[in-house]
Design a protein around this motif. Structure first.
Motif, mmCIF file in Angstrom:
data_model
loop_
_atom_site.group_PDB
_atom_site.id
_atom_site.type_symbol
_atom_site.label_atom_id
_atom_site.label_comp_id
_atom_site.label_asym_id
_atom_site.label_seq_id
_atom_site.Cartn_x
_atom_site.Cartn_y
_atom_site.Cartn_z
ATOM 1 N N LEU A 70 49.806 -50.709 3.569
ATOM 2 C CA LEU A 70 48.710 -51.112 2.698
ATOM 3 C C LEU A 70 47.444 -51.165 3.535
ATOM 4 C CD1 LEU A 70 47.452 -52.272 0.102
ATOM 5 C CD2 LEU A 70 48.199 -54.540 0.877
ATOM 6 N N GLU A 71 46.416 -50.499 3.056
ATOM 7 C CA GLU A 71 45.136 -50.469 3.755
ATOM 8 C C GLU A 71 44.048 -50.841 2.753
ATOM 9 O OE1 GLU A 71 42.912 -46.675 5.278
ATOM 10 O OE2 GLU A 71 44.656 -47.025 6.568
ATOM 11 N N VAL A 72 43.227 -51.837 3.088
ATOM 12 C CA VAL A 72 42.097 -52.220 2.241
ATOM 13 C C VAL A 72 40.838 -51.917 3.029
ATOM 14 C CG1 VAL A 72 40.938 -54.098 1.023
ATOM 15 C CG2 VAL A 72 43.442 -54.004 1.061
ATOM 16 N N SER A 73 39.897 -51.214 2.392
ATOM 17 C CA SER A 73 38.742 -50.708 3.110
ATOM 18 C C SER A 73 37.488 -50.725 2.240
ATOM 19 C CB SER A 73 39.046 -49.266 3.544
ATOM 20 O OG SER A 73 37.944 -48.663 4.150
ATOM 21 N N SER A 74 36.365 -50.684 2.902
ATOM 22 C CA SER A 74 35.079 -50.443 2.235
ATOM 23 C C SER A 74 34.978 -48.944 1.971
ATOM 24 C CB SER A 74 33.973 -50.902 3.182
ATOM 25 O OG SER A 74 32.871 -50.052 3.123
ATOM 26 N N PRO A 75 34.242 -48.527 0.945
ATOM 27 C CA PRO A 75 34.068 -47.089 0.740
ATOM 28 C C PRO A 75 33.296 -46.415 1.872
ATOM 29 C CG PRO A 75 33.466 -48.292 -1.237
ATOM 30 C CD PRO A 75 33.663 -49.298 -0.159
ATOM 31 N N GLY A 76 32.482 -47.165 2.606
ATOM 32 C CA GLY A 76 31.761 -46.612 3.743
ATOM 33 C C GLY A 76 30.618 -45.695 3.343
ATOM 34 N N MET A 77 29.981 -45.120 4.346
ATOM 35 C CA MET A 77 28.831 -44.240 4.104
ATOM 36 C C MET A 77 29.248 -42.920 3.467
ATOM 37 S SD MET A 77 26.476 -44.823 7.465
ATOM 38 C CE MET A 77 25.217 -43.719 6.859
ATOM 39 N N ASP A 78 30.432 -42.440 3.814
ATOM 40 C CA ASP A 78 30.926 -41.184 3.230
ATOM 41 C C ASP A 78 31.820 -41.497 2.036
ATOM 42 O OD1 ASP A 78 33.032 -42.226 4.707
ATOM 43 O OD2 ASP A 78 33.732 -40.278 5.397
ATOM 44 N N ARG A 79 31.340 -42.427 1.228
ATOM 45 C CA ARG A 79 32.119 -43.002 0.134
ATOM 46 C C ARG A 79 32.797 -41.956 -0.738
ATOM 47 N NH1 ARG A 79 30.386 -47.510 -2.979
ATOM 48 N NH2 ARG A 79 29.504 -48.118 -1.015
ATOM 49 N N PRO A 80 34.084 -42.159 -0.991
ATOM 50 C CA PRO A 80 34.797 -41.264 -1.909
ATOM 51 C C PRO A 80 34.355 -41.547 -3.343
ATOM 52 C CG PRO A 80 36.239 -43.033 -1.189
ATOM 53 C CD PRO A 80 34.953 -43.197 -0.445
ATOM 54 N N LEU A 81 34.403 -40.531 -4.165
ATOM 55 C CA LEU A 81 34.074 -40.667 -5.584
ATOM 56 C C LEU A 81 35.332 -40.396 -6.392
ATOM 57 C CD1 LEU A 81 30.674 -38.739 -5.529
ATOM 58 C CD2 LEU A 81 31.030 -41.216 -5.411
ATOM 59 N N PHE A 82 35.621 -41.314 -7.313
ATOM 60 C CA PHE A 82 36.856 -41.218 -8.095
ATOM 61 C C PHE A 82 36.613 -40.991 -9.589
ATOM 62 C CE2 PHE A 82 37.922 -43.784 -4.382
ATOM 63 C CZ PHE A 82 39.098 -43.202 -3.948
ATOM 64 N N THR A 83 35.588 -41.626 -10.151
ATOM 65 C CA THR A 83 35.401 -41.613 -11.606
ATOM 66 C C THR A 83 34.148 -40.833 -11.991
ATOM 67 O OG1 THR A 83 34.059 -43.628 -11.656
ATOM 68 C CG2 THR A 83 36.476 -43.888 -11.778
ATOM 69 N N ILE A 84 34.097 -40.427 -13.237
ATOM 70 C CA ILE A 84 32.934 -39.698 -13.750
ATOM 71 C C ILE A 84 31.689 -40.580 -13.644
ATOM 72 C CG2 ILE A 84 33.121 -40.281 -16.211
ATOM 73 C CD1 ILE A 84 32.634 -36.714 -14.990
ATOM 74 N N GLU A 85 31.858 -41.910 -13.816
ATOM 75 C CA GLU A 85 30.731 -42.836 -13.706
ATOM 76 C C GLU A 85 30.194 -42.887 -12.275
ATOM 77 O OE1 GLU A 85 33.224 -43.720 -17.145
ATOM 78 O OE2 GLU A 85 33.767 -43.718 -15.024
ATOM 79 N N GLN A 86 31.093 -42.829 -11.298
ATOM 80 C CA GLN A 86 30.670 -42.825 -9.897
ATOM 81 C C GLN A 86 29.903 -41.543 -9.566
ATOM 82 O OE1 GLN A 86 34.374 -43.498 -7.849
ATOM 83 N NE2 GLN A 86 34.287 -45.712 -8.167
ATOM 84 N N PHE A 87 30.378 -40.413 -10.080
ATOM 85 C CA PHE A 87 29.661 -39.156 -9.864
ATOM 86 C C PHE A 87 28.269 -39.241 -10.491
ATOM 87 C CE2 PHE A 87 33.919 -37.445 -9.064
ATOM 88 C CZ PHE A 87 33.678 -36.591 -7.999
ATOM 89 N N ALA A 88 28.183 -39.770 -11.703
ATOM 90 C CA ALA A 88 26.892 -39.870 -12.396
ATOM 91 C C ALA A 88 25.927 -40.768 -11.632
ATOM 92 C CB ALA A 88 27.097 -40.400 -13.818
ATOM 93 N N SER A 89 26.416 -41.882 -11.099
ATOM 94 C CA SER A 89 25.523 -42.815 -10.407
ATOM 95 C C SER A 89 25.074 -42.314 -9.042
ATOM 96 C CB SER A 89 26.178 -44.189 -10.287
ATOM 97 O OG SER A 89 27.254 -44.154 -9.388
ATOM 98 N N HIS A 90 25.720 -41.285 -8.505
ATOM 99 C CA HIS A 90 25.336 -40.743 -7.206
ATOM 100 C C HIS A 90 24.690 -39.358 -7.308
ATOM 101 C CE1 HIS A 90 26.735 -43.931 -4.590
ATOM 102 N NE2 HIS A 90 27.702 -44.100 -5.463
#
Length: 153
Positions: free
Chosen positions: A76-96
């Motif tokens: 189990l690894e818990v992490s911040s998305p960081g500067m190279d943040r991964p995008l998972f949802t259509i809303e995340q793509f829209a906001s970036h």
């Protein structure tokens, strides 16, 4: 999204959010006998500290021990998305929109799997990426991995 990933997202997201964090995304990498469950958390406006990851990790571990959704050994690894943040949802793509992105598809689209360019936004369930002078509409369900390319200016 696979049913295992949906199940894990359904288990961990409410716990993360109850602790006051945003569940940015969940990755489950099944690697034979040793798998990896990575949970990305975010906290606005201050961001995520190591202590935040520890708090979430302890709570999630308890839930996973009780629910036991993964039969094999896993990390189990818990992490911040960081500067190279991964995008998972259509809303995340829209906001970036307006950011440079790197996208890898599950299967070839117009003869290629890798795209790197300007994220123009979204149209329904398609991610719009401009690579050089060509604009691609990539179906969100074909995207295997997408990350913001950090800017240092």
């Amino acid at each position: 999204m696979s049913s295992k990933l949906e199940e894990l997202q359904g288990l961990v997201a409410p716990v993360v959010e109850a602790l006051g964090y945003q569940c940015w995304g969940v990755e489950f990498l099944s690697q034979g006998r040793h798998s990896l469950l990575r949970i990305y958390i975010d906290k606005l406006p201050d961001g995520v500290l190591i202590e935040d990851c520890e708090i979430v990790s302890r709570q999630i571990s308890g839930v996973l021990d009780v629910e036991d959704p993964i039969s094999a050994e896993y990390t189990l690894e818990v992490s911040s998305p960081g500067m190279d943040r991964p995008l998972f949802t259509i809303e995340q793509f829209a906001s970036h929109a307006g950011e440079q992105v790197k996208i890898k598809l599950r299967s070839p689209f117009e003869g290629r799997r890798n795209f790197q360019g300007l994220l123009r936004g979204v149209e329904e369930q398609d991610v719009v990426v401009q690579v050089d002078d060509h604009e691609f509409l990539l179906p969100i369900d074909m995207i295997d991995k997408a990350n913001i390319i950090p800017r240092f200016d």
